[in-house]
Enzyme design. Structure first.
Site, PDB file in Angstrom:
ATOM      1  N   ASP A 179      14.344   9.682 -32.703  1.00 40.11           N
ATOM      2  CA  ASP A 179      15.765   9.647 -32.758  1.00 40.11           C
ATOM      3  C   ASP A 179      16.690  10.571 -33.012  1.00 40.11           C
ATOM      4  O   ASP A 179      16.323  11.428 -33.961  1.00 40.11           O
ATOM      5  CB  ASP A 179      15.774   8.563 -34.212  1.00 40.11           C
ATOM      6  CG  ASP A 179      17.124   7.549 -34.121  1.00 40.11           C
ATOM      7  OD1 ASP A 179      18.285   8.604 -34.064  1.00 40.11           O
ATOM      8  OD2 ASP A 179      17.003   6.633 -34.227  1.00 40.11           O
ATOM      9  N   CYS A 235      11.063  11.284 -36.513  1.00 40.74           N
ATOM     10  CA  CYS A 235      11.014  10.302 -35.505  1.00 40.74           C
ATOM     11  C   CYS A 235      11.905  10.906 -34.406  1.00 40.74           C
ATOM     12  O   CYS A 235      12.751  11.731 -34.644  1.00 40.74           O
ATOM     13  CB  CYS A 235      11.781   9.149 -35.899  1.00 40.74           C
ATOM     14  SG  CYS A 235      12.295   7.983 -34.797  1.00 40.74           S
TER      15      CYS A 235
END
Lengths: 462, 462
Positions: free
Chosen positions: A124, A122
């Site tokens: 993130d 991800c």
């Protein structure tokens, strides 16, 4: 089985880099307090040099007496300067690299039956350290392309597979097609054990099951695309990994004999660790392998070998978090320092330093960028600080025109970003740094343009 | 050497397709004149069915009494319907295709030393017939990707080269790597002999030298990229062709022994034609080949063979223009009927039917689209008519998810277009049709959405 020395080295590096970024706000606060005093410019420069290691742009300081110090610009300027220095250190001193480890790893994965390890975590920032820290792999030996929610672009992956197989067939790189190895695509989703409803994956509404399912669907789509587009038994191998971003514990969804994985059929590295704590290294390794085989039916031996290694590697990271941060990280939520957009960012191997989105165009990556901007709206904009975005394209310097094309891309993507987030940009709450790098030479980054200076130039002209 | 029968067939097809598009405006004029008469709807439907071959959407006609007939919507609707019918005919009846010719051509280019013919003409509609008409090649055997000014994307071409070589190495398609054949990239620029300063290439400011230089630079960059990125003597062959859009005469920049071309070193097909007019077919062929060899030093025999064929083929097209249009086309300027944006458009093999831009994103293709919109601003908007844009993505139906991804792309690109040309779109002066097609099945197009209906739906709701 924990590598104590390596943990100390990794921690020293992480602390040192983050300290340089985290010094910016306190220093600017001190300088802000002095801005209407006599001799302000001299004092400010002295403080900055001492605390940050570099001076500040005179023209921003000079204008402070008229209105007040333009803190947004100054903050963005300091952040980009810190980023530049961090990159220079990374590419000249290679604090996380080791050529021997890289070569050993290439041999190891080929023994496991793979010639390419292509990981999509991800985007993130709490996963940005997944290669070098969480999985303890040599970062140069692994392809990493990050996407919001680990929802990687299938067409981009197909293109990489085609290129990889072409190089094997044509040039025997990284190995010859006589070797029965395959392309391994890994997706890494994430969740938060401590605050699952709020600190999970933003792209999947903090729902761990949806995040896992998303990664699994994308992996299956990639495999089916390869199988249906190419003949002669073309296929790839897949692996789904979940990461608890509070503790860096991984869960590995072990594939069965046919390569299929189940959402509920995974091995939790911390569980394995508990079962092996009192064993000798040799016994522990055997026990890990046993547990891997027990998770799914007829696991392929090479896959079992790789997963066992990843889990053993993760033990070191679990201890790393315990030793230096306690039961879990203090910053279990977002605490990224900047957004990275483009292709490159090999130097970003640290947790919560960068939210980064692999992209060719803003148009295709709006989901990734919107998630990033919303994270930074909470982190920075809500405190009156701008969102710093590094737009970066690495290029192959041996190809004539490649640098020029990378420069054009930087400018195009920066324009598109500025247009999409026009309100933020106009109010000085979004700043961009344009950077390219010749990844063949392995040299430093080249800074092309910066919105902080553009604004300065414009003001000077206006 | 002119293929008289083929010319008649090609002309019948061209006339028939264009007549169907060109009937729209006169029919709508007649209908417009009737709009406030009693029994308008019945009369209008009868006229449309008789003249256009299809009925009109009742809901547009029904609203005419309130204000007046929405001619922009009605025009866009008719144009898209005509396009759909044109596509259906093309894909079910194959009016321009012949499988035998295709196979013969594959053999022929391999004899010339090439396994792939990848042509990038300018996106200008006056070059849309370059493959099937001007060069008389089977369109399915040639890759065609159009860009404004023939300034093709080098990275896209590298990717295609990689895929091509992979398929040769892995699957022996289209031929095995034992065969000493190469990838041939062709760029086609254009100029106007009758009105060079106004009717040349818009992307190059109507400057034939700049247009030729642009194509040549792009070709060289592509070759250098291949040579520097891959080892073992990887290279490609290049060919630059100029087209006089008034007469369809080509000029071929014959490459020398090392594959280099000169801007001034070309062979003009009409000159060659004059020198061969009184010769027998056999003598003419020999004379063409002689002239090709005389144009550059030590021309490679395979390349000479291909160029001789292209020039001989072009003779038929030169006669086509003379026979059916006179000294030059009547429409020496732009007269495109719609813009095509995306990947596909195999059915567009006719001159001045479509301005088309090969694109993944609006962001990367702004130059191509801006040129197209400026052309249509003169053609349509200045007369109060909308710019019709067909957004189209072909996909490989055997790949699961490919159709869904094509549909998403259509929607994304349509949104980006509508945002970029917001003023036109808001005033009903830009209409879009979203279309996908499974190019593996070779079937019809699938219409997904149309701004004409979206507006209707919105109005119905509002």
């Amino acid at each position: 089985m924990t590598r104590v020395d390596e943990n100390q080295q990794l921690f020293d590096y992480e602390r040192c880099v983050k300290a340089s970024f985290d010094a910016i706000v306190p220093v600017l606060k001190r300088i802000s307090a002095l801005q209407h005093e006599e001799g302000f410019e001299v004092q400010a420069q002295a403080i900055a040099r001492e605390q940050l290691g570099f001076g500040l742009p005179a023209e921003i300081l000079e204008d402070a007496w008229v209105n007040q110090l333009d803190m947004r610009r100054l903050f963005a300027w300091c952040l980009f300067e810190t980023y530049r220095r961090f990159c220079d250190e990374f590419f000249t001193e290679a604090p996380l690299g080791s050529v021997e480890e890289e070569q050993a790893f290439h041999t190891f994965i080929q023994d496991c039956g793979f010639h390419t390890l292509d990981v999509s975590p991800c985007a993130d920032g709490r996963l940005a350290h997944v290669i070098r820290y969480v999985l303890r792999l040599p970062y140069r030996a692994v392809r990493r392309k990050s996407y919001a929610g680990a929802m990687f672009d299938v067409d981009d992956s197909i293109q990489k597979w085609v290129e990889t197989e072409m190089l094997r067939l044509r040039e025997g790189r990284p190995n010859d097609t006589d070797m029965p190895t395959r392309y391994l695509k890994v997706a890494v989703y994430h969740y938060s054990s401590g605050d699952p409803d709020n600190q999970g994956c933003a792209a999947h509404g903090s729902d761990a099951t949806r995040a896992a399912q998303g990664g699994l669907d994308q992996l299956s789509a990639f495999r089916q695309a390869i199988e249906n587009s190419f003949c002669c038994g073309a296929s790839i191998d897949l692996l789904l990994i979940g990461l608890d971003t509070d503790t860096d514990v991984i869960r590995v969804h072990v594939p069965d004999a046919s390569g299929d994985m189940g959402l509920e059929r995974y091995l939790d590295a911390d569980e394995v660790r508990k079962q092996t704590l009192r064993l000798s290294a040799y016994e522990a390794e055997a026990r890990i392998t046993e547990l891997v085989y027990a998770t799914a039916d007829n696991v392929a031996p090479g896959m079992a070998k790789l997963i066992s290694r990843l889990i053993a590697n993760n033990f070191s990271q679990i201890d790393y978090v315990r030793a230096f941060h306690g039961e879990h990280y203090e910053d279990i939520g977002h605490a990224e320092r900047f957004i990275g957009a483009g292709i490159g960012f090999e130097e970003v191997q640290l947790r919560n330093l960068t939210y980064f989105a692999y992209l060719d165009t803003v148009e295709e990556a709006t989901q990734d960028l919107d998630v990033g901007v919303s994270i930074f709206t909470k982190l920075n904009v809500s405190h009156g600080l701008p969102i710093p975005v590094v737009v970066r394209y690495d290029y192959h310097g041996q190809v004539p025109g490649a640098r020029e094309r990378a420069i054009k891309r930087c400018a195009r993507v920066t324009d598109a970003l500025t247009a999409r987030y026009a309100k933020l940009a106009e109010s000085g709450l979004l700043h961009t740094l344009q950077v390219v790098r010749d990844c063949n030479v392995g040299g430093r980054i080249e800074v092309l343009a910066c919105s902080v200076n553009a604004q300065a130039t414009q003001e000077a002209r206006g």
